[in-house]
Design a protein around this motif. Structure first.
Motif, short mmCIF file in Angstrom:
data_model
loop_
_atom_site.label_atom_id
_atom_site.label_comp_id
_atom_site.label_asym_id
_atom_site.label_seq_id
_atom_site.Cartn_x
_atom_site.Cartn_y
_atom_site.Cartn_z
N GLN A 115 0.83 -1.20 0.00
CA GLN A 115 0.00 0.00 0.00
C GLN A 115 0.88 1.25 0.00
N GLY A 116 0.53 2.22 -0.85
CA GLY A 116 1.31 3.45 -0.95
C GLY A 116 2.41 3.39 -1.99
N LYS A 117 2.67 2.19 -2.53
CA LYS A 117 3.72 2.05 -3.53
C LYS A 117 3.18 1.46 -4.82
N ASN A 118 1.88 1.47 -4.97
CA ASN A 118 1.30 0.90 -6.19
C ASN A 118 0.48 1.93 -6.95
N MET A 119 -0.12 1.49 -8.05
CA MET A 119 -0.88 2.39 -8.91
C MET A 119 -2.39 2.26 -8.70
N VAL A 120 -2.79 1.52 -7.68
CA VAL A 120 -4.22 1.26 -7.48
C VAL A 120 -5.00 2.55 -7.33
N GLN A 121 -4.58 3.41 -6.40
CA GLN A 121 -5.33 4.63 -6.14
C GLN A 121 -5.29 5.60 -7.32
N TRP A 122 -4.18 5.57 -8.07
CA TRP A 122 -4.10 6.41 -9.27
C TRP A 122 -5.13 5.95 -10.30
N LEU A 123 -5.21 4.64 -10.51
CA LEU A 123 -6.16 4.12 -11.48
C LEU A 123 -7.60 4.40 -11.04
N ILE A 124 -7.86 4.22 -9.75
CA ILE A 124 -9.21 4.48 -9.23
C ILE A 124 -9.59 5.96 -9.39
N PHE A 125 -8.61 6.85 -9.17
CA PHE A 125 -8.89 8.29 -9.33
C PHE A 125 -9.15 8.64 -10.79
N ILE A 126 -8.30 8.16 -11.69
CA ILE A 126 -8.45 8.48 -13.11
C ILE A 126 -9.78 7.95 -13.65
N LEU A 127 -10.25 6.82 -13.10
CA LEU A 127 -11.49 6.21 -13.58
C LEU A 127 -12.69 6.57 -12.72
N ASP A 128 -12.53 7.54 -11.82
CA ASP A 128 -13.66 8.04 -11.05
C ASP A 128 -14.65 8.72 -12.00
N LYS A 177 -0.10 10.80 -3.86
CA LYS A 177 0.84 10.21 -2.90
C LYS A 177 1.41 8.90 -3.42
N CYS A 178 0.55 8.04 -3.92
CA CYS A 178 1.00 6.73 -4.41
C CYS A 178 1.91 6.88 -5.62
N ALA A 179 1.52 7.74 -6.55
CA ALA A 179 2.35 7.96 -7.74
C ALA A 179 3.69 8.60 -7.35
N SER A 180 3.65 9.54 -6.43
CA SER A 180 4.87 10.21 -5.99
C SER A 180 5.85 9.22 -5.37
N THR A 181 5.31 8.29 -4.56
CA THR A 181 6.16 7.31 -3.90
C THR A 181 6.92 6.49 -4.93
N GLN A 182 6.24 6.08 -5.98
CA GLN A 182 6.88 5.23 -6.99
C GLN A 182 7.94 6.00 -7.76
N TYR A 183 7.59 7.18 -8.26
CA TYR A 183 8.53 7.95 -9.06
C TYR A 183 9.70 8.47 -8.22
N GLY A 204 3.75 23.05 -4.22
CA GLY A 204 2.61 22.23 -4.61
C GLY A 204 2.86 20.78 -4.26
N GLY A 205 3.40 20.55 -3.08
CA GLY A 205 3.84 19.21 -2.69
C GLY A 205 2.78 18.29 -2.15
N GLY A 206 1.50 18.66 -2.27
CA GLY A 206 0.44 17.77 -1.81
C GLY A 206 0.50 17.57 -0.31
N ILE A 207 0.47 16.32 0.13
CA ILE A 207 0.47 16.04 1.56
C ILE A 207 1.88 15.80 2.10
N GLY A 208 2.90 15.98 1.24
CA GLY A 208 4.28 15.92 1.71
C GLY A 208 5.00 14.62 1.50
N GLU A 209 4.46 13.75 0.66
CA GLU A 209 5.07 12.43 0.48
C GLU A 209 6.47 12.53 -0.13
N CYS A 210 6.64 13.40 -1.12
CA CYS A 210 7.95 13.53 -1.76
C CYS A 210 8.99 14.08 -0.80
N LEU A 211 8.61 15.11 -0.03
CA LEU A 211 9.55 15.65 0.94
C LEU A 211 9.94 14.61 1.99
#
Length: 362
Positions: A115-128, A177-183, A204-211
């Motif tokens: 969890q947090g390192k996959n594309m699941v949430q990205w796919l779910i958001f794009i297909l919302d 967050k999930c996409a940021s973690t992977q990249y 524009g760092g979102g919730i801070g995952e990259c930092l």
């Protein structure tokens, strides 16, 4: 006569040309089926199983009571298996009838990892359904030019809409967050550009995952995460990480000797991008730099995977953002020089994301 002995009235070339075009008319079904399979918990179940499972076993383990569910699930999974999202073995049930057994496939790696390192949430958001709504207004946006497709569908830009729809905003933040973690995880394996910095500001760092990822590798750093109030409200807590609420348009960017601008340029038009870079330039000391992470469009539309993914990403920007687009290196360089930067350096690439450094002096 077996299927292997069937007379084929079309040539392989005709099959490829026509069936590829035919498939494109129905291709939307594949990611939507994949989304439903993930939401049902089937993909996770298969990833945790030591053996392939039949549709009947899947419905039983997920406690699905619908008596027709196994048949429907079988149809969904065999489609995904044909696209290599799943593996499949043809067997026989106790009555001697053909039965398909399913497991995870080679294209499921980034859909079943931690969890947090996959594309699941990205796919779910794009297909919302909200995200998809804009595509039905793409033609109107082209002809009338009265706004981007998302705004035509929802009455507000994707960024403003996130501020009034908490559920959509949460989905957007988790997807980022999930996409940021992977990249960023891959980028930080080789990129050394933050070693000599003292303060890094994620614009524009979102919730801070990259930092969080940057600070975990460089604990000497101080990190400032700058984003809208309703975004940083869900911000992560981490040593050395400070959240600063503000707006690109109305507030100065916090000062730092390294500014991270990730996935910002491709989300907005040229005028906004230029103003953002000017504000970044003002927030930097003479020796400072901006680290840009964005897709970079090649000049020529090649058919390699990186190029195709970049142009597909550009379509997401076209459909969902106010003037956003994936730019070429030349386009970014021209914008950077107009904003006061003297030099640009290409640092590295991870997947379809490029890391660029902009310096105030040549």
């Amino acid at each position: 006569m077996s299927s292997g002995e069937t007379i084929v009235a079309t040539s392989p070339k005709e099959d490829e040309e026509y069936l590829v075009a035919f498939t494109q008319a129905m291709i939307s079904s594949v990611p939507l089926v994949l989304k439903a399979v993930m939401q049902l918990g089937i993909l996770e179940l298969l990833s945790e199983s030591s053996a392939q499972l039949s549709p009947t076993q899947i419905t039983s383990r997920l406690a699905i009571k619908n008596p027709d569910a196994a048949v429907t699930i079988d149809r969904m999974l065999r489609c995904l298996a044909s696209y290599a999202f799943l593996s499949c073995t043809l067997a026989q049930d106790k009555a001697g009838r053909p039965e398909r057994l399913y497991g995870v496939g080679p294209r499921s790696k980034y859909l079943v990892t931690d969890q947090g390192k996959n594309m699941v949430q990205w796919l779910i958001f794009i297909l919302d359904k909200v995200s998809l709504s804009g595509w039905f207004h793409l033609k109107d946006a082209v002809i009338k030019g009265e706004g981007d497709p998302f705004k035509l569908a929802n009455g507000a830009s994707v960024y403003d809409y996130s501020g009034i729809d908490p559920e959509f905003n949460h989905s957007f933040n988790i997807a980022m967050k999930c996409a940021s973690t992977q990249y960023m995880g891959k980028i930080m394996e080789s990129y050394q550009g933050f070693e000599n910095a003292r303060t890094v500001v994620d614009v524009g760092g979102g919730i801070g995952e990259c930092l969080k990822l940057i600070l975990s590798k460089h604990p000497h750093l101080r990190g400032k995460n700058f984003d809208l109030p309703y975004v940083v409200k869900e911000g992560l807590s981490y040593p050395g990480l400070e959240h600063v609420a503000g707006s690109f348009a109305d507030d100065p960017i916090p000062k730092g000797d390294a500014l991270l601008v990730k996935w910002q340029f491709h989300g907005f038009g040229d005028e906004f991008g230029l103003q953002l870079l000017k504000k970044c330039c003002a927030a930097l000391p003479v020796s400072g730099k901006v680290v840009v992470i964005d897709p970079i469009s090649p000049e020529y539309p090649g058919t390699d995977l990186v190029t195709r993914t970049t142009f597909t990403s550009d379509m997401i920007m076209l459909g969902m953002t106010p003037g956003g687009k994936d730019r070429t290196l030349k386009e970014i360089e021209v914008m950077a020089r107009a904003a006061g930067f003297g030099a640009m350096k290409v640092a590295c690439r991870a997947f379809n994301m490029w890391v660029l450094e902009l310096y105030k002096t040549s």
